[in-house]
Scaffold this motif. Structure first.
Motif, mmCIF file in Angstrom:
data_model
loop_
_atom_site.group_PDB
_atom_site.id
_atom_site.type_symbol
_atom_site.label_atom_id
_atom_site.label_comp_id
_atom_site.label_asym_id
_atom_site.label_seq_id
_atom_site.Cartn_x
_atom_site.Cartn_y
_atom_site.Cartn_z
ATOM 1 N N ALA A 1 0.826 -1.206 0.000
ATOM 2 C CA ALA A 1 0.000 0.000 0.000
ATOM 3 C C ALA A 1 0.861 1.258 0.000
ATOM 4 O O ALA A 1 0.555 2.241 -0.693
ATOM 5 N N VAL A 2 1.933 1.252 0.774
ATOM 6 C CA VAL A 2 2.851 2.400 0.799
ATOM 7 C C VAL A 2 3.478 2.600 -0.581
ATOM 8 O O VAL A 2 3.588 3.728 -1.076
ATOM 9 N N GLU A 3 3.867 1.504 -1.224
ATOM 10 C CA GLU A 3 4.436 1.589 -2.572
ATOM 11 C C GLU A 3 3.412 2.150 -3.558
ATOM 12 O O GLU A 3 3.739 2.988 -4.404
ATOM 13 N N ALA A 4 2.174 1.685 -3.461
ATOM 14 C CA ALA A 4 1.134 2.127 -4.386
ATOM 15 C C ALA A 4 0.849 3.618 -4.223
ATOM 16 O O ALA A 4 0.640 4.333 -5.211
ATOM 17 N N ALA A 5 0.833 4.101 -2.987
ATOM 18 C CA ALA A 5 0.578 5.512 -2.742
ATOM 19 C C ALA A 5 1.695 6.385 -3.308
ATOM 20 O O ALA A 5 1.455 7.537 -3.695
ATOM 21 N N ALA A 6 2.895 5.825 -3.367
ATOM 22 C CA ALA A 6 4.019 6.575 -3.915
ATOM 23 C C ALA A 6 4.022 6.575 -5.438
ATOM 24 O O ALA A 6 4.318 7.582 -6.078
ATOM 25 N N SER A 7 3.666 5.446 -6.048
ATOM 26 C CA SER A 7 3.720 5.334 -7.507
ATOM 27 C C SER A 7 2.485 5.920 -8.181
ATOM 28 O O SER A 7 2.535 6.351 -9.326
ATOM 29 N N ARG A 8 1.332 5.925 -7.476
ATOM 30 C CA ARG A 8 0.047 6.469 -7.942
ATOM 31 C C ARG A 8 -0.502 5.739 -9.152
ATOM 32 O O ARG A 8 -1.396 6.246 -9.837
ATOM 33 N N GLY A 9 -0.010 4.548 -9.468
ATOM 34 C CA GLY A 9 -0.588 3.744 -10.536
ATOM 35 C C GLY A 9 -1.775 2.961 -10.027
ATOM 36 O O GLY A 9 -2.197 3.112 -8.877
ATOM 37 N N TYR A 10 -2.333 2.090 -10.891
ATOM 38 C CA TYR A 10 -3.492 1.318 -10.450
ATOM 39 C C TYR A 10 -3.058 0.231 -9.476
ATOM 40 O O TYR A 10 -2.142 -0.543 -9.738
ATOM 41 N N TRP A 11 -3.738 0.173 -8.351
ATOM 42 C CA TRP A 11 -3.599 -0.938 -7.405
ATOM 43 C C TRP A 11 -4.800 -0.915 -6.481
ATOM 44 O O TRP A 11 -5.247 0.142 -6.028
ATOM 45 N N SER A 12 -5.332 -2.080 -6.212
ATOM 46 C CA SER A 12 -6.438 -2.214 -5.273
ATOM 47 C C SER A 12 -6.171 -3.426 -4.396
ATOM 48 O O SER A 12 -5.857 -4.504 -4.905
ATOM 49 N N ALA A 13 -6.272 -3.238 -3.106
ATOM 50 C CA ALA A 13 -6.024 -4.342 -2.184
ATOM 51 C C ALA A 13 -7.207 -5.289 -2.108
ATOM 52 O O ALA A 13 -7.052 -6.477 -1.806
ATOM 53 N N PHE A 14 -8.397 -4.776 -2.388
ATOM 54 C CA PHE A 14 -9.622 -5.543 -2.177
ATOM 55 C C PHE A 14 -10.399 -5.638 -3.492
ATOM 56 O O PHE A 14 -10.635 -4.630 -4.150
ATOM 57 N N ALA A 15 -10.784 -6.833 -3.851
ATOM 58 C CA ALA A 15 -11.428 -7.074 -5.145
ATOM 59 C C ALA A 15 -12.756 -6.336 -5.243
ATOM 60 O O ALA A 15 -13.632 -6.497 -4.386
ATOM 61 N N GLU A 16 -12.923 -5.518 -6.309
ATOM 62 C CA GLU A 16 -14.167 -4.772 -6.487
ATOM 63 C C GLU A 16 -15.254 -5.597 -7.151
ATOM 64 O O GLU A 16 -16.413 -5.197 -7.159
ATOM 65 N N SER A 17 -14.905 -6.740 -7.705
ATOM 66 C CA SER A 17 -15.904 -7.598 -8.327
ATOM 67 C C SER A 17 -16.528 -8.507 -7.279
ATOM 68 O O SER A 17 -15.803 -9.156 -6.499
ATOM 69 N N PRO A 18 -17.869 -8.616 -7.254
ATOM 70 C CA PRO A 18 -18.513 -9.511 -6.287
ATOM 71 C C PRO A 18 -18.484 -10.971 -6.719
ATOM 72 O O PRO A 18 -19.256 -11.779 -6.214
ATOM 73 N N SER A 19 -17.592 -11.291 -7.620
ATOM 74 C CA SER A 19 -17.505 -12.649 -8.153
ATOM 75 C C SER A 19 -17.239 -13.665 -7.051
ATOM 76 O O SER A 19 -16.453 -13.404 -6.117
ATOM 77 N N PRO A 20 -17.864 -14.834 -7.125
ATOM 78 C CA PRO A 20 -17.576 -15.909 -6.157
ATOM 79 C C PRO A 20 -16.099 -16.283 -6.123
ATOM 80 O O PRO A 20 -15.609 -16.798 -5.117
ATOM 81 N N ARG A 21 -15.398 -16.013 -7.215
ATOM 82 C CA ARG A 21 -13.964 -16.314 -7.248
ATOM 83 C C ARG A 21 -13.207 -15.538 -6.174
ATOM 84 O O ARG A 21 -12.193 -15.999 -5.653
ATOM 85 N N HIS A 22 -13.719 -14.364 -5.828
ATOM 86 C CA HIS A 22 -13.057 -13.526 -4.826
ATOM 87 C C HIS A 22 -13.637 -13.715 -3.429
ATOM 88 O O HIS A 22 -12.901 -13.666 -2.438
ATOM 89 N N TYR A 23 -14.942 -13.919 -3.341
ATOM 90 C CA TYR A 23 -15.593 -13.895 -2.032
ATOM 91 C C TYR A 23 -16.285 -15.194 -1.652
ATOM 92 O O TYR A 23 -16.833 -15.295 -0.560
ATOM 93 N N GLY A 24 -16.270 -16.169 -2.541
ATOM 94 C CA GLY A 24 -16.889 -17.448 -2.215
ATOM 95 C C GLY A 24 -18.257 -17.599 -2.859
ATOM 96 O O GLY A 24 -18.950 -16.619 -3.138
ATOM 97 N N GLU A 25 -18.646 -18.835 -3.057
ATOM 98 C CA GLU A 25 -19.880 -19.143 -3.778
ATOM 99 C C GLU A 25 -21.134 -18.656 -3.053
ATOM 100 O O GLU A 25 -22.129 -18.312 -3.680
ATOM 101 N N THR A 26 -21.100 -18.644 -1.735
ATOM 102 C CA THR A 26 -22.319 -18.316 -0.981
ATOM 103 C C THR A 26 -22.251 -16.953 -0.303
ATOM 104 O O THR A 26 -23.114 -16.620 0.500
#
Length: 554
Positions: free
Chosen positions: A16-41
């Protein structure tokens, strides 16, 4: 346990510190509600958890509670019937001060470790929080999931990263040795201790309670302050969930849960003012109206006050390659969450003589009609449109649409009520687009909601002048412009920099002026009347702690 939390999440913090310095795209938490990220249920479990809360007392044990409070109404047409423990303001402050002693001694690694663990657990509950955000703010579910969950969590993590970066600049111990020529040098051992300001207050808003609330909450918590979270009476649930998770983590780490408390109150109680003026409250984070934000800045003099207030956001249209692409992008920005975003465009300046496109000169009337048609097309299918517009959070916004319509200005496209296919009682409105002349006093104020003006100007230079002066006088959180001329783009950028507002140029694709990305975009600048701080930068966190030194001869 708290140090274990720091070790567990240290790689995330470093990234996160690196991302704030570089200002490029980075996200720690998946924005897609896909089951692949958060589970089937995950979705079903989150919805079931939300439904189980309705009609009940919210499961949160707060010391000093003297009753229950809560009257949240979903903008989608039903009452939540959830009540929350009510703790008097003086009791909250007293308990925050008592919890501060142990929390202060824990130090930066513990503060940051606990903050990171809270964020990780919030991410695991993103679906439950999404339903809470949807049915308190009126956001469509996808926006509620993204903005209320992962994007808000990213903003919280961003604040923690800046806090850690600023605190880690200070060494714990230094050996000071001053040469004395032929004599023995003077030696001193100096200890530097990070100390928090004290009690912090987060005043939540009704439209983006987590996205706007998390930066201040985690910036204060990660710098060792205790935090009182005061939600808007219409959007308590998302922040109540946050406080509950925070208190669980604090207890597991061996700290007094009163490090984080909830200040739920009824709409007719002046809890915010009482808390804000308490001498023990040293930090205030506020999102809301200019009137309330200005009052805090002027009267809560004992506290460091960070405000995000109202503004009049500007769009300058000088020339475009493809008019259809430009107006489609603008139409989406106008309709997204029914204009209930602090970054939503309002005044769209177009020269009376028209604009140049790849197909030649297009008149003012044609530009205005093209934008109106794009809005109408976007909202033509109610089933799809309601997922973009969401629902109106505050009934006063619907009344504001009527007031704008009553101004007597030419209507380019009228606001319509839409019926939601699943929530028949939802309060849904499409954008109202009016035509106005430069100099009309009506465009010099914020019309919060799905209300915008296409403004006829004398020239692009006149548009730039109007936009710059409006930002300087009234503030703005976004400015957008369309031009194919680099010299014009340079003049617009100069105007944005002089007036202190973030600028977006030639947006025609899937990025919209309303949106900002954590770790890359600074939200607000603190350089115009719409906000006195930016989310997030070093200035947003560095003044939440102080350094106290102890020195001795060795």
């Amino acid at each position: 346990m708290s140090s274990d939390f720091f070790q567990r999440h240290e790689p995330l913090l470093e990234r996160a510190v690196e991302a704030a310095a570089s200002r490029g795209y980075w996200s720690a938490f998946a924005e897609s509600p896909s089951p692949r990220h958060y589970g089937e249920t995950a979705n079903e479990q989150g919805q079931a958890a939300f439904e189980a809360l309705r009609g009940n007392e919210f499961p949160l044990a707060l010391n000093g509670a003297d009753g229950q409070v809560g009257d949240e109404q979903s903008p989608f047409g039903f009452a939540l019937d959830i009540t929350y423990p009510r703790v008097p303001a003086t009791t909250l402050v007293k308990q925050a001060n008592q919890a501060l002693a142990q929390w202060r001694r824990a130090g930066p690694r513990a503060w940051v470790g606990v903050s990171l663990e809270i964020l990780a657990r919030l991410n695991q509950r993103s679906f439950e929080i999404a339903y809470a955000v949807q049915h308190t703010t009126g956001q469509g579910f996808m926006m509620a999931f993204q903005a209320g969950g992962p994007h808000a969590q990213d903003r919280g993590l961003e604040a923690v990263a800046y806090a850690w970066q600023e605190m880690s600049r200070i060494p714990g111990v230094a050996l000071w040795e001053k040469p004395q020529g032929k004599h023995d040098p003077i030696k001193m051992e100096k200890h530097f201790t990070i100390v928090p300001r004290g009690v912090a207050l987060v005043i939540g808003c009704s439209t983006f309670p987590t996205w706007n609330g998390y930066p201040g909450l985690f910036a204060s918590l990660a710098t060792g302050n205790t935090v009182i979270v005061k939600p808007h009476p219409g959007a308590i649930l998302p922040l109540a969930m946050t406080v509950r998770i925070a208190r669980e983590v604090l207890a597991e780490a061996g700290f007094d849960p009163d490090v984080v408390q909830l200040a739920a109150h009824a709409a007719d109680e002046d809890t915010a003012k009482t808390l804000a003026l308490d001498p023990s409250v040293k930090i205030i984070d506020f999102t809301g109206s200019s009137a309330n934000g200005n009052w805090l800045e002027q009267h809560a003099r004992q506290a460091q006050v960070y405000t995000e207030k109202a503004g009049v956001n500007q769009v300058i249209i000088d020339s475009v390659q493809d008019l259809k692409s430009a107006v489609r992008n603008l139409a989406f920005s106008l309709a997204l969450y029914s204009g209930q975003m602090c970054t939503a465009p309002q005044n769209i300046y177009v020269p009376r003589a028209g604009i140049q496109t790849a197909e030649g000169l297009v008149s003012f009337d044609e530009v205005a009609r093209a934008l109106a048609t794009a809005v109408e097309k976007l909202c033509s299918d109610p089933e799809k449109a309601v997922e973009i517009t969401g629902a109106i959070q505050n009934p006063g916004i619907a009344e504001r649409i009527d007031a704008a319509r009553a101004l007597g200005l030419p209507v380019l496209t009228d606001s319509r009520e839409l019926t939601h296919p699943r929530f028949a009682q939802a309060r849904i409105r499409t954008p109202l687009l009016l035509q106005a002349e430069a100099g009309d006093a009506n465009i010099e104020r914020e019309w919060f909601g799905p209300i915008a003006f296409v403004v006829a100007t004398d020239s692009t230079e006149h548009s730039i002048e109007l936009a710059r002066e409006s930002v300087l006088r009234h503030g703005a959180l976004s400015m957008s412009a369309y031009t194919t001329d680099e010299s014009v783009a340079a003049r617009i950028q100069e105007a944005a920099e002089v007036s202190g507002v973030a600028l977006s140029l030639n947006l025609t694709g899937a990025v919209f002026v309303n949106q900002t990305a954590a770790f890359s975009d600074f939200h607000g600048t603190g350089a115009n009347p719409a906000a006195n701080a930016a989310l997030s930068d070093s200035a947003f966190v560095a003044n939440r702690f102080r350094v106290v030194q102890t020195r001795r001869h060795v």
